[in-house]
Design a protein around this motif. Structure first.
Motif, mmCIF file in Angstrom:
data_model
loop_
_atom_site.group_PDB
_atom_site.id
_atom_site.type_symbol
_atom_site.label_atom_id
_atom_site.label_comp_id
_atom_site.label_asym_id
_atom_site.label_seq_id
_atom_site.Cartn_x
_atom_site.Cartn_y
_atom_site.Cartn_z
ATOM 1 N N VAL A 34 15.409 18.636 11.175
ATOM 2 C CA VAL A 34 15.741 17.779 10.044
ATOM 3 C C VAL A 34 14.690 16.682 9.879
ATOM 4 N N LEU A 35 14.270 16.086 10.983
ATOM 5 C CA LEU A 35 13.248 15.039 10.924
ATOM 6 C C LEU A 35 11.919 15.592 10.413
ATOM 7 N N PHE A 36 11.600 16.809 10.808
ATOM 8 C CA PHE A 36 10.362 17.438 10.332
ATOM 9 C C PHE A 36 10.396 17.610 8.814
ATOM 10 N N ASP A 37 11.524 18.066 8.292
ATOM 11 C CA ASP A 37 11.651 18.249 6.847
ATOM 12 C C ASP A 37 11.595 16.914 6.114
ATOM 13 N N LEU A 38 12.218 15.889 6.660
ATOM 14 C CA LEU A 38 12.185 14.566 6.030
ATOM 15 C C LEU A 38 10.765 14.001 6.006
ATOM 16 N N ALA A 39 9.998 14.258 7.057
ATOM 17 C CA ALA A 39 8.610 13.789 7.083
ATOM 18 C C ALA A 39 7.796 14.462 5.988
ATOM 19 N N VAL A 40 8.026 15.751 5.779
ATOM 20 C CA VAL A 40 7.322 16.475 4.717
ATOM 21 C C VAL A 40 7.717 15.928 3.350
ATOM 22 N N GLN A 41 8.989 15.629 3.165
ATOM 23 C CA GLN A 41 9.434 15.083 1.889
ATOM 24 C C GLN A 41 8.804 13.720 1.622
ATOM 25 N N THR A 42 8.600 12.936 2.663
ATOM 26 C CA THR A 42 7.921 11.649 2.492
ATOM 27 C C THR A 42 6.488 11.853 2.021
ATOM 28 N N PHE A 43 5.817 12.849 2.575
ATOM 29 C CA PHE A 43 4.455 13.167 2.144
ATOM 30 C C PHE A 43 4.439 13.576 0.676
ATOM 31 N N ASN A 44 5.470 14.286 0.256
ATOM 32 C CA ASN A 44 5.529 14.736 -1.138
ATOM 33 C C ASN A 44 5.633 13.572 -2.116
ATOM 34 N N GLY A 48 2.276 14.080 -3.330
ATOM 35 C CA GLY A 48 2.603 15.129 -4.285
ATOM 36 C C GLY A 48 3.014 14.623 -5.652
ATOM 37 N N PHE A 49 3.844 13.590 -5.695
ATOM 38 C CA PHE A 49 4.329 13.101 -6.988
ATOM 39 C C PHE A 49 3.192 12.599 -7.877
ATOM 40 N N PRO A 50 2.322 11.686 -7.406
ATOM 41 C CA PRO A 50 1.220 11.256 -8.281
ATOM 42 C C PRO A 50 0.261 12.388 -8.622
ATOM 43 N N ALA A 51 0.061 13.324 -7.693
ATOM 44 C CA ALA A 51 -0.834 14.448 -7.978
ATOM 45 C C ALA A 51 -0.266 15.326 -9.087
ATOM 46 N N PRO A 88 13.166 9.524 -2.771
ATOM 47 C CA PRO A 88 13.774 8.209 -2.508
ATOM 48 C C PRO A 88 15.287 8.222 -2.689
ATOM 49 N N ILE A 89 15.755 8.963 -3.688
ATOM 50 C CA ILE A 89 17.202 9.068 -3.897
ATOM 51 C C ILE A 89 17.856 9.749 -2.699
ATOM 52 N N SER A 90 17.159 10.727 -2.136
ATOM 53 C CA SER A 90 17.681 11.413 -0.956
ATOM 54 C C SER A 90 17.859 10.450 0.209
ATOM 55 N N PHE A 91 16.840 9.648 0.475
ATOM 56 C CA PHE A 91 16.934 8.694 1.578
ATOM 57 C C PHE A 91 18.029 7.657 1.321
ATOM 58 N N LEU A 92 18.089 7.153 0.086
ATOM 59 C CA LEU A 92 19.109 6.156 -0.236
ATOM 60 C C LEU A 92 20.515 6.728 -0.082
ATOM 61 N N SER A 265 4.413 22.631 -0.574
ATOM 62 C CA SER A 265 3.654 23.193 -1.694
ATOM 63 C C SER A 265 3.669 22.254 -2.897
ATOM 64 N N SER A 266 4.652 21.360 -2.969
ATOM 65 C CA SER A 266 4.688 20.387 -4.063
ATOM 66 C C SER A 266 3.497 19.445 -4.024
ATOM 67 N N SER A 267 2.870 19.320 -2.869
ATOM 68 C CA SER A 267 1.660 18.507 -2.747
ATOM 69 C C SER A 267 0.396 19.361 -2.750
ATOM 70 N N ILE A 268 0.459 20.511 -2.095
ATOM 71 C CA ILE A 268 -0.735 21.346 -1.957
ATOM 72 C C ILE A 268 -1.164 21.929 -3.297
ATOM 73 N N GLN A 269 -0.202 22.431 -4.082
ATOM 74 C CA GLN A 269 -0.549 23.093 -5.345
ATOM 75 C C GLN A 269 -1.272 22.172 -6.324
#
Length: 304
Positions: A34-44, A48-51, A88-92, A265-269
């Motif tokens: 779960v922590l691994f997935d949350l870390a990836v979502q933070t990277f996104n 990923g979002f601005p990209a 951010p909504i997920s974390f909140l 992939s939301s960041s890589i693509q």
């Protein structure tokens, strides 16, 4: 994280307080995945979002000279940006709100990501496959109406899957996603390998070097193939064997780790798309010059 665990309430006959929603619901002692997935979502959300927003801006700017796959790229970037915006909504919601409505909204976004990414990427592969392997047929299918129809079909499948994931309660629903990933992965591998083979063969007899434009296309498709393998191979390798794992191991380890590879992939693509541009608009002039110089130096160092 794209988990399908439902927050469970206590039986009605017991006078107990329902268990509050938690990010580790059911995985309180197995939190590594779960922590691994949350870390990836933070990277996104950071990258990923601005990209993805930049990709959408570039596509809008180039709308007068679009490529045939721009509509698929735009939809893919929009869906990935939406998914990143939900982080951010997920974390909140997981740590502060603990709202059931928020959980449903997050599940819907997970469903959108699960389906839109593989399907729109498959559409891009299909577009390039027809263009390279069947150029005559491609010239007859260039009209935007065909791509709009395909886009609407994919959006319909995406929202239907996301709605079903949000409602929950469907038996063996995870296997629907497993089948989708296996089918799209196989399709994208076939398309890209066929494109690479066609481009390699197009050098012609007695020619040691490929045409510069085809050589560029070859490198682009090769990079896409690497991304497909990196993002989808873990899912293809792990999810079909769901019955061989214990329910807790699959839910707390296999699912979040597998989805993390898909989510990144939301960041890589978008980064791959932006790296192909000769000049990236909307960036500071100094940064744009550095990127252009770096690309030019790399091109000069590559063999002719």
């Amino acid at each position: 994280m794209n988990l399908t665990i439902e927050p469970t309430a206590a039986p009605p006959e017991l006078n107990t307080t329902p268990k509050p929603f938690s990010v580790f619901d059911g995985c309180d002692y197995m939190i590594e995945g779960v922590l691994f997935d949350l870390a990836v979502q933070t990277f996104n959300i950071v990258v990923g979002f601005p990209a993805n927003i930049l990709v959408i801006a570039v596509l809008i700017r180039n709308r007068h000279e679009p490529s045939t796959s721009d509509i698929f790229l735009g939809c893919l970037a929009f869906m990935d940006a939406y998914f990143g915006l939900m982080v951010p909504i997920s974390f909140l919601n997981l740590f502060y709100w603990k709202s059931m409505k928020g959980w449903y909204a997050l599940k819907f976004s997970y469903g959108v990501k699960d389906t839109s990414g593989p399907l729109f990427l498959s559409c891009i592969c299909l577009d390039r496959f027809v263009a390279v392997v069947f150029p005559i047929a491609f010239s007859q299918l260039k009209h935007i109406k065909y791509r709009i129809c395909l886009t609407l079909f994919v959006l319909g499948l995406t929202f239907a899957y996301a709605s079903a994931k949000t409602i929950g309660g469907l038996p063996d629903f995870e296997k629907v996603f497993t089948g989708e990933v296996l089918a799209t992965f196989t399709w994208m591998m076939i398309c890209n390998m066929s494109i690479l083979w066609a481009l390699k063969r197009s050098r012609g007899a007695g020619k040691d070097e490929m045409h510069p434009m085809k050589k560029k296309a070859f490198k682009i498709v090769l990079s896409i193939l690497c991304i497909i393998i990196f993002n989808y191979l873990p899912l293809v390798a792990l999810f079909p064997f769901q019955d061989h794992y214990s329910p807790m191991a699959f839910t707390c380890y296999v699912q979040p780790v597998g989805f993390a590879f898909l989510n990144i992939s939301s960041s890589i693509q978008p980064l791959i798309y932006l790296s192909r541009l000769e000049k990236i608009p909307f960036l500071p002039e100094s940064l744009a010059k550095k990127l252009c110089c770096a690309k030019k130096t790399e091109a000069d160092q590559s063999p002719a």
